[in-house]
Write a protein that holds these residues in place. Sequence first.
Motif, PDB file in Angstrom:
ATOM      1  N   ILE A   3       0.759  -1.227  -0.171  1.00  0.00           N
ATOM      2  CA  ILE A   3       0.017  -0.109  -0.079  1.00  0.00           C
ATOM      3  C   ILE A   3       0.967   1.393  -0.054  1.00  0.00           C
ATOM      4  N   GLU A   4       1.931   1.044   0.779  1.00  0.00           N
ATOM      5  CA  GLU A   4       2.951   2.401   0.951  1.00  0.00           C
ATOM      6  C   GLU A   4       3.470   2.453  -0.489  1.00  0.00           C
ATOM      7  N   LYS A   5       3.725   1.450  -1.166  1.00  0.00           N
ATOM      8  CA  LYS A   5       4.713   1.482  -2.392  1.00  0.00           C
ATOM      9  C   LYS A   5       3.719   2.141  -3.457  1.00  0.00           C
ATOM     10  N   MET A   6       2.345   1.670  -3.646  1.00  0.00           N
ATOM     11  CA  MET A   6       1.396   2.001  -4.417  1.00  0.00           C
ATOM     12  C   MET A   6       0.852   3.377  -4.155  1.00  0.00           C
ATOM     13  N   LYS A   7       0.909   3.773  -2.816  1.00  0.00           N
ATOM     14  CA  LYS A   7       0.702   5.385  -2.540  1.00  0.00           C
ATOM     15  C   LYS A   7       1.804   6.317  -3.301  1.00  0.00           C
ATOM     16  N   ASP A   8       2.765   5.890  -3.319  1.00  0.00           N
ATOM     17  CA  ASP A   8       3.628   6.874  -4.012  1.00  0.00           C
ATOM     18  C   ASP A   8       3.552   6.714  -5.221  1.00  0.00           C
ATOM     19  N   THR A   9       3.384   5.612  -5.943  1.00  0.00           N
ATOM     20  CA  THR A   9       2.982   5.639  -7.350  1.00  0.00           C
ATOM     21  C   THR A   9       1.932   6.475  -7.714  1.00  0.00           C
ATOM     22  N   VAL A  10       0.843   6.374  -6.980  1.00  0.00           N
ATOM     23  CA  VAL A  10      -0.356   7.072  -7.342  1.00  0.00           C
ATOM     24  C   VAL A  10      -0.270   8.296  -7.246  1.00  0.00           C
ATOM     25  N   LYS A  11       0.584   8.831  -6.128  1.00  0.00           N
ATOM     26  CA  LYS A  11       0.792  10.123  -5.908  1.00  0.00           C
ATOM     27  C   LYS A  11       1.423  10.788  -7.099  1.00  0.00           C
ATOM     28  N   GLN A  12       2.665  10.072  -7.440  1.00  0.00           N
ATOM     29  CA  GLN A  12       3.260  10.691  -8.420  1.00  0.00           C
ATOM     30  C   GLN A  12       2.649  10.765  -9.833  1.00  0.00           C
ATOM     31  N   LYS A  13       2.087   9.826 -10.019  1.00  0.00           N
ATOM     32  CA  LYS A  13       1.637   9.897 -11.300  1.00  0.00           C
ATOM     33  C   LYS A  13       0.143  10.529 -11.730  1.00  0.00           C
ATOM     34  N   SER A  14      -0.595  10.525 -10.465  1.00  0.00           N
ATOM     35  CA  SER A  14      -1.839  11.160 -10.675  1.00  0.00           C
ATOM     36  C   SER A  14      -1.568  12.621 -10.690  1.00  0.00           C
ATOM     37  N   LEU A  15      -0.507  13.175 -10.108  1.00  0.00           N
ATOM     38  CA  LEU A  15      -0.083  14.613 -10.109  1.00  0.00           C
ATOM     39  C   LEU A  15       0.039  14.937 -11.465  1.00  0.00           C
TER      40      LEU A  15
END
Lengths: 87, 184
Positions: free
Chosen positions: B165-177
Amino acid sequence: METSQNDIVKTEKYLMGQLPTEDKLLFDAQLLIDPVLKLNTFVQKRIYSMVQLYGRKELRKEITAAQIKIFNNPDFQERVHSIFKTP
Amino acid sequence: MSVAEISFNLKDPQEREKIFGHLYEEVFPVVATLIHKQGGSLQDAKDIFQDALVIFYEKSVGEMLSIHLSDEAYLVGIVKHLWIRKFKADLKLISLDYFEKEITLPEDVDNSSNNRLLHLLEVTGKKCLELLKSIYYDKQSMDEVSKTLGFSGAHSASAQKYKCIEKMKDTVKQKSLQYGDFTE
């Protein structure tokens, strides 16, 4: 890591509606004043919806495979096509 | 095959294949007849049956199945609701019995084919997606997850869940921005 894990657990309970009313109200209030918490909660919610989307996508692959298999059976095919031939 | 047996076995992919085969064989002709009578095509029947199986699965693993209905009756009930929703069919033309009226559907049974973020997560973290799918979508217990995905135990699977979840949060934050998705 520990703190971060605790945050994930709490946010998960909030998103799944598992927090006791008092904690939920507190969380709601924190969301209003803490933009980092707001962002993290939004992102975690998106992760759960992506997981659901992925789950459905994989399930649909299995269902499609089952459909192809059964429609490859000539008897079944005939049985179904005859339904649509009737007026 | 009872609903209870289906609920239990649906979590096993090999059993699931058999159950879906069984449901196609036994229930699809019933659904096809119903859809045909409503003026629908074979393709309509196939599409609706697929959506109905998705809902049936989700309700089964989520243990929200009505105990008053057999698996066949429940699936047919879901199909009727989907037909009414999709074609805004007249309730007078398609009858729902007492138990069928109790069936509720999720808001949508969305299709993932064009989701950029999901595609990215599949590319960058397929194993994490598989793990989270087992937990949140297939509703497996941590013991079941550790067995099916080869963890040493429930604790290890649980620890990996949080890392994912932690890893995916980083990915989602980066890419969603990048995608400009944070418009809420």
